[in-house]
Scaffold this motif. Structure first.
Motif, PDB file in Angstrom:
ATOM      1  N   LEU A  20      25.814 -88.624  53.819  1.00  0.00           N
ATOM      2  CA  LEU A  20      27.103 -89.097  54.321  1.00  0.00           C
ATOM      3  C   LEU A  20      27.303 -90.578  53.999  1.00  0.00           C
ATOM      4  N   ALA A  21      26.258 -91.378  54.204  1.00  0.00           N
ATOM      5  CA  ALA A  21      26.356 -92.806  53.879  1.00  0.00           C
ATOM      6  C   ALA A  21      26.587 -92.993  52.382  1.00  0.00           C
ATOM      7  N   ASP A  22      25.914 -92.194  51.575  1.00  0.00           N
ATOM      8  CA  ASP A  22      26.095 -92.282  50.119  1.00  0.00           C
ATOM      9  C   ASP A  22      27.515 -91.895  49.727  1.00  0.00           C
ATOM     10  N   VAL A  51      23.706 -79.379  46.801  1.00  0.00           N
ATOM     11  CA  VAL A  51      25.117 -79.222  46.428  1.00  0.00           C
ATOM     12  C   VAL A  51      25.938 -80.417  46.895  1.00  0.00           C
ATOM     13  N   HIS A  52      25.699 -80.872  48.114  1.00  0.00           N
ATOM     14  CA  HIS A  52      26.450 -82.016  48.626  1.00  0.00           C
ATOM     15  C   HIS A  52      26.175 -83.277  47.810  1.00  0.00           C
ATOM     16  N   ASN A  53      24.916 -83.486  47.458  1.00  0.00           N
ATOM     17  CA  ASN A  53      24.590 -84.628  46.596  1.00  0.00           C
ATOM     18  C   ASN A  53      25.309 -84.524  45.258  1.00  0.00           C
ATOM     19  N   ALA A  54      25.343 -83.305  44.709  1.00  0.00           N
ATOM     20  CA  ALA A  54      26.005 -83.112  43.413  1.00  0.00           C
ATOM     21  C   ALA A  54      27.499 -83.405  43.508  1.00  0.00           C
ATOM     22  N   LEU A  55      28.134 -82.983  44.587  1.00  0.00           N
ATOM     23  CA  LEU A  55      29.560 -83.260  44.765  1.00  0.00           C
ATOM     24  C   LEU A  55      29.820 -84.765  44.831  1.00  0.00           C
ATOM     25  N   VAL A  56      28.964 -85.479  45.575  1.00  0.00           N
ATOM     26  CA  VAL A  56      29.126 -86.935  45.678  1.00  0.00           C
ATOM     27  C   VAL A  56      28.956 -87.585  44.306  1.00  0.00           C
ATOM     28  N   ARG A 112      21.293-102.107  50.138  1.00  0.00           N
ATOM     29  CA  ARG A 112      22.145-101.849  48.976  1.00  0.00           C
ATOM     30  C   ARG A 112      23.621-101.989  49.337  1.00  0.00           C
ATOM     31  N   VAL A 113      24.024-101.436  50.475  1.00  0.00           N
ATOM     32  CA  VAL A 113      25.428-101.525  50.886  1.00  0.00           C
ATOM     33  C   VAL A 113      25.829-102.981  51.136  1.00  0.00           C
ATOM     34  N   GLU A 114      24.949-103.714  51.808  1.00  0.00           N
ATOM     35  CA  GLU A 114      25.279-105.114  52.110  1.00  0.00           C
ATOM     36  C   GLU A 114      25.425-105.926  50.835  1.00  0.00           C
ATOM     37  N   ARG A 115      24.568-105.669  49.843  1.00  0.00           N
ATOM     38  CA  ARG A 115      24.646-106.403  48.578  1.00  0.00           C
ATOM     39  C   ARG A 115      25.974-106.143  47.876  1.00  0.00           C
TER      40      ARG A 115
END
Length: 421
Positions: free
Chosen positions: A335-337, A296-301, A377-380
């Motif tokens: 959370l990072a996503d 569910v949390h992934n879906a919300l994001v 990925r974040v750094e890029r």
């Protein structure tokens, strides 16, 4: 142990529990549940072999007192029901001295904790089960518990420990001629390879397992292998190829939890290839069905990400607020996503300063959790934030219109419109 020593030990337990079973202390809901879990597991632990014997009167008192404490926990909470069931099963064990009676309650409680992403606690419960059950744990349960312990370790990114437990499970499964569990162990080890970042090796192993599962007609393993292949292809930059495998996994799964997880992954993949309509249908269905917290949390994001993809600022804020309300319950990877995709949304709306701050937070969370692929990925994206907005979209699952012409993508997107309401 002589009677004097038994009475002394019984008095110690009595004093301890008298302090614990009065009116519930002030504190958060989680603190109170944690205290209940401590008492319940302490009671269960006293039932196992190899422990110093406890006087029967002290053990009965501890059971009654622990039950009284758990009865005062929040009634509207699923964990309360699990703890009360565990105490009841422990009472049966106290009366019969048969530790096997508490195993089903421990398994159910561990699954509840894992679904709620309380992974360390879930592992503790499973360890307690093996310790208390001892040699009386059936071969089937012994294999299942080790598979679940390995899965929890894998979710905690403790891959070496997970591999050891998968190997133990495979050895027990071969001894018991349990082909299904042996295949599940191979699936688990392939996922640890995936977790370490070796996508090609993970995909190759999963394709071998899929072929073996098709030969023996193991539908569950086929579904897990298809989902794993889809995840490896997607992570490796082949989302259109991944979508077909993820849809086949959804069709093969028979339980609601697994089907919901597959739908959540599918929604993320569809957005990657630019099918925002299909992605929103899949993700909204995940939220509607509920299921495990991480799905569910992934879906919300991802729904928040869909809204920013459409440049729908109102929708973006609505889903962002929903994510914020669940932030304390999110594990590090989700959370990072969330922070990463919040940053992408801010950048799409021209709020680059806020985006940069959010990317810093995402990077910090990913580094602390050892999420190396995520850090890259974040750094890029962070490095190209102000220079090229297009880099944001390419680097974070954005669309490539030609991929939408894929027949597989069109078929899966159309199938989603036919899901029962």
């Amino acid at each position: 142990m002589n009677d004097a020593r038994a009475k002394e030990q019984g008095l110690l337990h009595t004093v301890f529990l008298q302090r614990m079973v009065g009116p519930l202390p002030e504190g958060s809901r989680e603190t109170r549940l944690g205290q209940g879990a401590f008492l319940a597991l302490r009671l269960v632990d006293l039932l196992g072999p190899g422990r110093q014997p406890v006087h029967p009167d002290a053990l009965r008192y501890q059971h009654v007192a622990t039950g009284r404490y758990c009865e005062e926990l929040p009634a509207d909470c699923a964990e309360t029901a699990h703890l009360q069931g565990l105490v009841a099963a422990a009472g049966d064990t106290v009366r019969t001295r048969d530790a096997r009676l508490v195993i089903p309650a421990l398994l159910a409680y561990a699954q509840h904790l894992e679904d709620g992403l309380k992974l360390g606690e879930a592992f503790d419960v499973l360890e307690t089960l093996l310790r208390v059950g001892g040699d009386r744990v059936s071969p089937t349960d012994a294999i299942a518990v080790r598979l679940r312990m390995a899965r929890v370790r894998r979710k905690l990114n403790e891959f070496d420990e997970a591999d050891e437990l998968y190997a133990e499970a495979a050895s027990l499964a071969r001894r018991a001629e349990d082909r299904h569990s042996e295949l599940l162990s191979r699936i688990g080890r392939a996922f640890t390879v995936f977790g370490r970042g070796n996508l090609r090796e993970a995909e190759a192993r999963l394709r071998e397992i899929l072929a073996d599962a098709e030969i023996v007609g193991d539908r569950v393993v086929r579904a897990q292998a298809e989902q794993g292949i889809g995840a490896a292809l997607y992570t490796g930059g082949e989302p259109s190829e991944a979508i077909g495998h993820m849809w086949r996994a959804f069709e093969l799964y028979e339980d609601d939890v697994s089907r919901t997880r597959a739908l959540a992954d599918l929604g993320m993949m569809l957005l990657t290839v630019g099918d925002a309509d299909g992605a929103e249908r899949a993700l909204t269905e995940v939220v509607r069905r509920g299921g495990t917290q991480d799905a569910v949390h992934n879906a919300l994001v991802e729904l928040m990400h869909c809204a920013s993809y459409r440049r729908d600022r109102v929708g973006f804020e609505r889903w962002r607020v929903r994510c914020e309300s669940a932030r304390e319950e999110m594990p590090p990877n989700i959370l990072a996503d969330f922070y990463l995709k919040s940053a992408i949304g801010r950048a799409r709306f021209g709020q680059f300063d806020q985006a940069e701050t959010l990317l810093e937070t995402a990077l910090e969370i990913a580094e602390d959790a050892g999420l190396n692929e995520f850090v890259f990925r974040v750094e890029r994206i962070k490095n190209g934030l102000r220079d090229c907005q297009r880099e944001l979209e390419i680097g974070s699952e954005a669309a490539a219109e030609p991929v939408l012409q894929s027949e597989t993508v069109r078929e899966v997107s159309a199938s989603l419109t036919r899901l029962p309401a």
